[in-house]
Design a protein around this motif. Sequence first.
Motif, PDB file in Angstrom:
ATOM      1  N   ALA A  96       0.837  -1.207   0.000  1.00 59.25           N
ATOM      2  CA  ALA A  96       0.000   0.000   0.000  1.00 59.25           C
ATOM      3  C   ALA A  96       0.871   1.256   0.000  1.00 59.25           C
ATOM      4  O   ALA A  96       0.637   2.192  -0.778  1.00 59.25           O
ATOM      5  N   LEU A  97       1.898   1.254   0.865  1.00 63.96           N
ATOM      6  CA  LEU A  97       2.813   2.410   0.936  1.00 63.96           C
ATOM      7  C   LEU A  97       3.499   2.640  -0.405  1.00 63.96           C
ATOM      8  O   LEU A  97       3.591   3.769  -0.899  1.00 63.96           O
ATOM      9  N   SER A  98       3.975   1.547  -1.039  1.00 68.55           N
ATOM     10  CA  SER A  98       4.694   1.683  -2.303  1.00 68.55           C
ATOM     11  C   SER A  98       3.794   2.234  -3.389  1.00 68.55           C
ATOM     12  O   SER A  98       4.249   3.021  -4.228  1.00 68.55           O
ATOM     13  N   GLY A  99       2.528   1.806  -3.382  1.00 65.66           N
ATOM     14  CA  GLY A  99       1.585   2.340  -4.361  1.00 65.66           C
ATOM     15  C   GLY A  99       1.471   3.847  -4.248  1.00 65.66           C
ATOM     16  O   GLY A  99       1.470   4.572  -5.256  1.00 65.66           O
ATOM     17  N   ILE A 100       1.410   4.337  -3.000  1.00 66.43           N
ATOM     18  CA  ILE A 100       1.301   5.785  -2.783  1.00 66.43           C
ATOM     19  C   ILE A 100       2.562   6.491  -3.264  1.00 66.43           C
ATOM     20  O   ILE A 100       2.504   7.516  -3.951  1.00 66.43           O
ATOM     21  N   VAL A 101       3.729   5.906  -2.918  1.00 68.93           N
ATOM     22  CA  VAL A 101       4.999   6.494  -3.368  1.00 68.93           C
ATOM     23  C   VAL A 101       5.027   6.569  -4.890  1.00 68.93           C
ATOM     24  O   VAL A 101       5.415   7.581  -5.470  1.00 68.93           O
ATOM     25  N   PHE A 102       4.567   5.487  -5.538  1.00 68.73           N
ATOM     26  CA  PHE A 102       4.588   5.443  -7.008  1.00 68.73           C
ATOM     27  C   PHE A 102       3.738   6.566  -7.601  1.00 68.73           C
ATOM     28  O   PHE A 102       4.176   7.277  -8.502  1.00 68.73           O
ATOM     29  N   ILE A 103       2.517   6.706  -7.086  1.00 62.98           N
ATOM     30  CA  ILE A 103       1.614   7.736  -7.629  1.00 62.98           C
ATOM     31  C   ILE A 103       2.171   9.134  -7.351  1.00 62.98           C
ATOM     32  O   ILE A 103       2.143  10.021  -8.212  1.00 62.98           O
ATOM     33  N   GLN A 104       2.738   9.322  -6.139  1.00 59.60           N
ATOM     34  CA  GLN A 104       3.207  10.665  -5.784  1.00 59.60           C
ATOM     35  C   GLN A 104       4.478  11.053  -6.531  1.00 59.60           C
ATOM     36  O   GLN A 104       4.748  12.231  -6.724  1.00 59.60           O
ATOM     37  N   ALA A 105       5.282  10.038  -6.932  1.00 61.47           N
ATOM     38  CA  ALA A 105       6.537  10.353  -7.618  1.00 61.47           C
ATOM     39  C   ALA A 105       6.343  10.492  -9.119  1.00 61.47           C
ATOM     40  O   ALA A 105       7.279  10.843  -9.835  1.00 61.47           O
ATOM     41  N   GLN A 106       5.140  10.187  -9.611  1.00 62.72           N
ATOM     42  CA  GLN A 106       4.906  10.212 -11.060  1.00 62.72           C
ATOM     43  C   GLN A 106       5.233  11.542 -11.742  1.00 62.72           C
ATOM     44  O   GLN A 106       5.794  11.541 -12.837  1.00 62.72           O
ATOM     45  N   PRO A 107       4.897  12.688 -11.149  1.00 66.28           N
ATOM     46  CA  PRO A 107       5.229  13.957 -11.822  1.00 66.28           C
ATOM     47  C   PRO A 107       6.715  14.110 -12.107  1.00 66.28           C
ATOM     48  O   PRO A 107       7.098  14.850 -13.013  1.00 66.28           O
ATOM     49  N   VAL A 156       0.419   9.246   6.599  1.00 63.80           N
ATOM     50  CA  VAL A 156       0.993  10.594   6.634  1.00 63.80           C
ATOM     51  C   VAL A 156       1.120  11.145   5.213  1.00 63.80           C
ATOM     52  O   VAL A 156       0.813  12.301   4.935  1.00 63.80           O
ATOM     53  N   LEU A 157       1.554  10.266   4.263  1.00 67.46           N
ATOM     54  CA  LEU A 157       1.735  10.709   2.880  1.00 67.46           C
ATOM     55  C   LEU A 157       0.405  11.025   2.204  1.00 67.46           C
ATOM     56  O   LEU A 157       0.296  11.997   1.461  1.00 67.46           O
ATOM     57  N   ALA A 158      -0.581  10.180   2.445  1.00 62.69           N
ATOM     58  CA  ALA A 158      -1.870  10.366   1.766  1.00 62.69           C
ATOM     59  C   ALA A 158      -2.973   9.893   2.692  1.00 62.69           C
ATOM     60  O   ALA A 158      -3.151   8.693   2.858  1.00 62.69           O
ATOM     61  N   SER A 159      -3.684  10.832   3.296  1.00 64.21           N
ATOM     62  CA  SER A 159      -4.725  10.414   4.226  1.00 64.21           C
ATOM     63  C   SER A 159      -5.983   9.986   3.482  1.00 64.21           C
ATOM     64  O   SER A 159      -6.877   9.391   4.053  1.00 64.21           O
ATOM     65  N   GLN A 160      -6.063  10.310   2.182  1.00 62.20           N
ATOM     66  CA  GLN A 160      -7.192   9.823   1.385  1.00 62.20           C
ATOM     67  C   GLN A 160      -6.679   9.373   0.020  1.00 62.20           C
ATOM     68  O   GLN A 160      -5.547   9.691  -0.337  1.00 62.20           O
ATOM     69  N   PRO A 161      -7.508   8.607  -0.723  1.00 63.11           N
ATOM     70  CA  PRO A 161      -7.051   8.087  -2.011  1.00 63.11           C
ATOM     71  C   PRO A 161      -6.545   9.204  -2.922  1.00 63.11           C
ATOM     72  O   PRO A 161      -7.124  10.284  -2.968  1.00 63.11           O
ATOM     73  N   ILE A 162      -5.415   8.949  -3.617  1.00 65.49           N
ATOM     74  CA  ILE A 162      -4.874   9.941  -4.543  1.00 65.49           C
ATOM     75  C   ILE A 162      -4.883   9.364  -5.952  1.00 65.49           C
ATOM     76  O   ILE A 162      -4.790   8.151  -6.129  1.00 65.49           O
ATOM     77  N   THR A 163      -4.969  10.231  -6.947  1.00 62.48           N
ATOM     78  CA  THR A 163      -5.062   9.793  -8.337  1.00 62.48           C
ATOM     79  C   THR A 163      -3.765  10.104  -9.069  1.00 62.48           C
ATOM     80  O   THR A 163      -3.127  11.113  -8.798  1.00 62.48           O
ATOM     81  N   GLY A 164      -3.387   9.217  -9.989  1.00 64.61           N
ATOM     82  CA  GLY A 164      -2.149   9.394 -10.730  1.00 64.61           C
ATOM     83  C   GLY A 164      -2.330  10.297 -11.940  1.00 64.61           C
ATOM     84  O   GLY A 164      -3.449  10.697 -12.280  1.00 64.61           O
ATOM     85  N   THR A 165      -1.209  10.604 -12.583  1.00 64.59           N
ATOM     86  CA  THR A 165      -1.249  11.509 -13.733  1.00 64.59           C
ATOM     87  C   THR A 165      -1.042  10.763 -15.045  1.00 64.59           C
ATOM     88  O   THR A 165      -1.229  11.329 -16.104  1.00 64.59           O
ATOM     89  N   ARG A 166      -0.589   9.495 -14.964  1.00 61.36           N
ATOM     90  CA  ARG A 166      -0.187   8.800 -16.188  1.00 61.36           C
ATOM     91  C   ARG A 166      -1.203   7.726 -16.571  1.00 61.36           C
ATOM     92  O   ARG A 166      -1.018   6.536 -16.275  1.00 61.36           O
ATOM     93  N   LEU A 167      -2.254   8.123 -17.259  1.00 60.32           N
ATOM     94  CA  LEU A 167      -3.254   7.159 -17.706  1.00 60.32           C
ATOM     95  C   LEU A 167      -2.691   6.270 -18.819  1.00 60.32           C
ATOM     96  O   LEU A 167      -3.103   5.125 -18.977  1.00 60.32           O
ATOM     97  N   ASP A 168      -1.698   6.818 -19.573  1.00 63.24           N
ATOM     98  CA  ASP A 168      -1.130   6.040 -20.676  1.00 63.24           C
ATOM     99  C   ASP A 168      -0.447   4.770 -20.174  1.00 63.24           C
ATOM    100  O   ASP A 168      -0.481   3.732 -20.823  1.00 63.24           O
TER     101      ASP A 168
END
Lengths: 350, 328
Positions: A96-107, A156-168
């Motif tokens: 779960a943590l890694s998923g958040i890191v992945f989405i947050q590092a996408q930009p 701490v990183l994401a208290s609620q679901p976050i969405t990614g930027t790379r749909l491709d």
Amino acid sequence: MTVKSETAAVIDRPRFTGGDIIASSLRSGRTTAPLRSLGLLVIIFAFFSIAAPNFFSTTNVSSLLAFAVPAAMVAVGLTFVIALGEIDLSVASVAALSGIVFIQAQPQGLLVAFIATFATGVACGLFTGLATTLLGVPSLVSSLAMLFIAQGIAFVLASQPITGTRLDVTIFFQQPIGPVLNVRILLGLAVVVAAAIILGLTPLGRALYARGSNPRGVKSIGLPSKSLVIGAFSASGLLAAFAGSIIAIGLNSASPVVGGDLLLLAIAACLIGGSRLEGGTGSVIGTTLALIALLSLQSGMDQLGVSAYIQQVVRGAVVLIALLAASPASFGGIHLASLRNRFTRTHTER
Amino acid sequence: MSHQTLLTRARDIAPGRQITLKTFLGSSVYILLVLMIVIGILTNPQFRTIDNLLNVLRSVSLIGIAALGMNFVILGGSLVDLSVAATVSVAAVVVLALSSASPLVAIVGALLAGAVIGLLNGALIARFKANPILLTLATTTIVGGALLMATSGRVTYGSGSTLGDLANARIFIIPVPVIALVVLTLICQWVLTSTTWGRRLLAVGGNENAARFAGHSVGRVRLEAFVLSGVFAGITGVFLGSSLGAATPTVGAGYEFDALTAAVVGGSVLTGGRGTAYGVFAGAVLIGVLSNLLILWGAPFAFQQVVKGILLVSVVALGHFLGDDREI
């Protein structure tokens, strides 16, 4: 002189004959367990193919396999850890943590995102491994601590679901290859095959099994016991992180509570696939087949309209039955180990 | 002469009897607890108010009670009882569902439900020699699913306020759950150190084979430990359900890991045979004090989980380095 060096060579590297290897893998259940998982898988597939009309269709099998990919990665990592006699409770929250890191590092770019994700997973695994080996904390406790820490950081990183930027990327991973496969399934397959080769066919794999069946013996013949443990936990963390990023890519979003039942699923798959928590056993193929069997059970029940609550009971019951059947003291589960014990048991072990 | 030395040594190593410096240092929980309280008193004026300290105790009392029960399982050498989560939920729902009958019936019903789950766990583990981690994980899934089925996933509300009044009451200024935790800690410590059953439990956890040769029924003692764990989780559920007045079917989620944390931080060794009820009490309070200080210092709520994890590792590691002969 030549005789002497020959002797040394023999001592250095004991040669196993084919018969020895087959006998030892039969004894450890490494050969029979995948067959058992396969049997379970076939039974479940046969049942639901008859009971649910759309179960055995290419679409359903394909989505089933795609769904199994992250769980399989987690379960394969856990197979390594259990094979050397430890346990990792932290896999689901690391994913779960890694998923958040992945989405947050996408930009910052896709490569950065993957590197950050894998680094997170390895760091989590290193923490558990180092605490287990250097600080003398049992892995049940150190991985529980890692579970708490990963959970906390995720919130701490994401208290609620976050969405990614790379749909491709999401679309790329769903790119079909042939009727059943797609990129995501192929990736999962590659990981499983690589892990199966490492654990089943290399000296490293044999060392892991050896550490599981006899920790002191491994130390006394000079194998780096601590490094093996640290390495296995890092691998487990890495695979959990991979799984987390795959889930995040699939959903194009991440949250701290994603993959809540991954832990039970992974442990159950290892167990049914032939791992014993005492260590020294387990096979990657067995685990993977068992995992697919468990998920097809879930998918089949979904198609028959069984409620999620009943499914939870069934899932628990399957684990319970598998556990009791694998126990040496059970009525039906006679396997080689118990037969051997029956003949060689001394009065102290009764 | 040598006979005398032997006797002296036997007395020295008898657990729970003599508190030497080494046993005190071995249970690093007390050092950390004192340290944290001193830091709290020095750095934060809000921390040292009676109200705040009572709140800390109140907040850990439910986890503490569940941990005392789990402690019996750990001491008996059965590693862990992960079914505590489902048991707490079941007891909380049962006590509210039965609260229309009478408070006594509701409480007895909830505790019985806890005992039955414990009996199930203990019996399966004793009969099949199954691994407790997996077995209790399976039973917690089954029982949790059955509870969801029984309640259709909806919130159960209590009727009548007697139970709620009881759970939220204070005697002098001390909340009832805190009194329950203190009394239960004293009883558990007495059971462990001064009753035959307690000594038997420690013997079974300390050296299974030796206990078997001494004529103890290992499976039965462990079964009884699981029943106790179920009952204690039931007590936690009763307090939780009645003080909230409403319970979801998953209200007890997380209690299993929190209880395990309190017991392990309290110095109970996972291989069994070593640990005290006082330690578990101190472990639960330590977790509460830390969480409280973090809130007072303004740390984000989720950060508590991180600190709990670090605490868990550091206490066990500290115990490992201070206690010379522990083999974990």
